[in-house]
Design an enzyme around this catalytic site. Structure first.
Site, PDB file in Angstrom:
ATOM      1  N   GLU A  73      -5.732 -39.060 -20.399  1.00 35.73           N
ATOM      2  CA  GLU A  73      -5.611 -37.750 -19.570  1.00 35.73           C
ATOM      3  C   GLU A  73      -6.381 -36.503 -19.683  1.00 35.73           C
ATOM      4  OE1 GLU A  73      -4.107 -38.453 -16.161  1.00 35.73           O
ATOM      5  OE2 GLU A  73      -3.173 -40.727 -17.303  1.00 35.73           O
TER       6      GLU A  73
ATOM      7  N   CYS B 277      -6.124 -29.094 -14.701  1.00 35.21           N
ATOM      8  CA  CYS B 277      -7.427 -30.606 -14.510  1.00 35.21           C
ATOM      9  C   CYS B 277      -7.624 -31.068 -13.159  1.00 35.21           C
ATOM     10  CB  CYS B 277      -7.078 -31.370 -15.579  1.00 35.21           C
ATOM     11  SG  CYS B 277      -5.226 -32.109 -15.027  1.00 35.21           S
TER      12      CYS B 277
END
Length: 495
Positions: free
Chosen positions: A224, A258
């Site tokens: 991720e 993110c």
């Protein structure tokens, strides 16, 4: 120092980690796959570990950052993950069920099913930006799938890491959940362990190292990662609303998220108005910064210096820099590690900020005359974790979705693609591999095992080893001719 102490003193981090992994694997093999009740119980204990100690965890993350909003931390670190975990817990019985195949053949004695099986021991390497949420969420998914878990906490948030390591043993046996702390040497050793699956959240640069280390043992990985998330403000968008929401989104956790918007495309004719609204929004949000406990600091000196350096480099190459600094304050401030909200225009490829993920309170604004320009720019760069669109759900939006590539797409709101608890979350290409949240998380940490049995009085596949008779050759040729004819007809129809 005794001989035993001398041997212990020269033991590497890998030696200790190997022992922890071996203990979990022995326990997993001995106990076998856990039933629904135990899987749910582990999820409940994981939730209790966080909820019983949430004040301490929030305080620890604030201390690690230096300045971090208590309210924002509760929303992001604690409350934000509850719906996903509760959804996972509720669906464990359904997801564990075997899928029956060849149902009609089963009446005759050929039975087939696909059984979701636990992998074994899962390693989770957590990030520093949300050190609680982004270790607990994948751990919950791994527990749902029936696995044991070892977590490596980020050394960049040491107080949170030590708290997690001290708290976990009150809720879990070490053979169920083990929390590891330590610096880069420990992290490198952890990534090199022969896990049954390794889950990493962090930057693409570190993700490469993790994947490389895992490959030595052929350990499958879920990465991720981040990326430069683009935003397109469509010609038909409500510009004021779009500018306000984008500006706010850029400031979540000080921009250290993110899924934060990194750069935004705005129609050329609306550029000045967009910047004015964004600037006004930021000014109203943060009338003070240096002494404001709700204004998030850069997590450490290295990240502070890096973001300040990106701004300085852009300025040196001719970019227009608009820093929203409150009256009477001097920013950036090294003492508090705070950087003013900054809008950057006139960016070109000579500037580091054009290609590097900012991960700070800086928004790049680009103009466009035709949507094709924005689409071409996005496609010319690595695939982002999320692509944003502000505007109606019309033909232009649907074209944008079909012609660009990203982990997810969010329209008219920050991280909207994460609202459904059962929506997969993950990147693509440079922004990540694999996904979790909802059933995607259960699938990530499961092996789907085909189990087929034949109670028929003859072998279905045994003919492959028989002497090949003339009748078998005729039958084979007939099947081949039929397959060719069927395929040719489909191709002709397509033309």
């Amino acid at each position: 120092m005794s001989a035993i102490e001398e041997r212990a003193a020269v033991r590497s981090p890998r030696d200790n980690l190997d022992e922890l992994l071996a203990a979990q694997r022995r326990s997993f093999i001995s106990a076998g796959p856990p039933d629904v009740a135990l899987r749910r119980n582990r999820i409940d204990r994981l939730l209790a570990m966080v909820l019983d100690n949430c004040e301490d965890f929030v305080a620890a993350t604030a201390a690690d950052y230096g300045s971090r909003s208590r309210s924002a931390a509760f929303l992001s670190e604690i409350l934000g993950m509850l719906s996903v975990i509760e959804h996972t817990r509720a669906h464990v019985p359904q997801w564990m069920r075997a899928t029956k195949l060849l149902r009609a053949a089963g009446l005759a004695g050929l039975r087939a099913e696909v059984v979701p099986s636990p992998l074994g021991v899962v390693g989770v390497i957590g990030p520093w930006n949300f050190p609680v949420q982004l270790t607990v969420l994948p751990t919950a998914a791994a527990f749902a799938a029936g696995n044991r878990v070892m977590i490596k906490m980020s050394e960049i948030t040491p107080r949170t890491a030590e708290l997690m390591a001290a708290t976990a043993p009150r809720y879990f046996d070490a053979t169920e959940l083990q929390v590891v702390t330590g610096g880069p040497e420990v992290a490198a050793a952890f990534a090199g362990l022969p896990f049954d699956h390794l889950f990493f959240t962090g930057s693409p640069a570190v993700g490469k190292l993790v994947a490389r280390a895992a490959s030595e043992n052929l350990v499958p990985v879920t990465l991720e990662l981040g990326g430069k998330n683009p935003v397109v403000v469509a010609p038909g968008a409500d510009l004021d609303r779009a500018a306000s929401r984008i500006a706010q989104a850029r400031m979540v956790n000080g921009g250290q998220v993110c899924v934060c918007p990194d750069y935004v495309f705005v129609p050329d004719a609306q550029m000045d108005r967009f910047v004015a609204v964004a600037r006004r929004t930021l000014s109203n949000l943060f009338p003070t910064i240096v002494g404001n406990p709700d204004y998030c600091s850069s997590v450490n000196q290295a990240n502070f210096d890096r973001v300040v350096g990106l701004i300085a480099d852009a300025r040196a190459h001719g970019a227009r820099i608009d820093s929203v600094v409150p009256d009477g304050e001097v920013l950036p401030d090294p003492g508090s590690r705070k950087i003013a909200p900054t809008i950057v225009r006139d960016v070109d490829d000579r500037m580091q900020i054009a290609g590097e993920e900012v991960f700070g309170p800086v928004l790049v604004v680009r103009g466009y005359s035709a949507l094709e320009e924005a689409v071409d720019h996005i496609n010319a760069n690595p695939s982002p974790l999320v692509a944003y669109w502000f505007g109606p759900d019309d033909a232009d939006f649907r074209s944008f979705v079909s012609r660009t590539r990203s982990g997810g797409v969010a329209r008219n709101d920050f991280a909207a693609h994460m609202i459904p608890s059962d929506a997969p979350f993950g990147g693509v290409g440079r922004s990540g591999t694999g996904a979790y949240h909802g059933k995607a998380g259960f699938d990530t940490f499961s092996h789907y095992r085909s189990v087929v049995g034949n109670d028929l009085p003859f072998s279905v596949t045994g003919q492959a080893a028989k002497p090949f008779t003339a009748s078998m050759r005729i039958s084979t040729d007939l099947m081949l001719r039929r397959a060719r004819s069927r395929t040719a007809a489909r191709l002709k129809k397509f033309r």
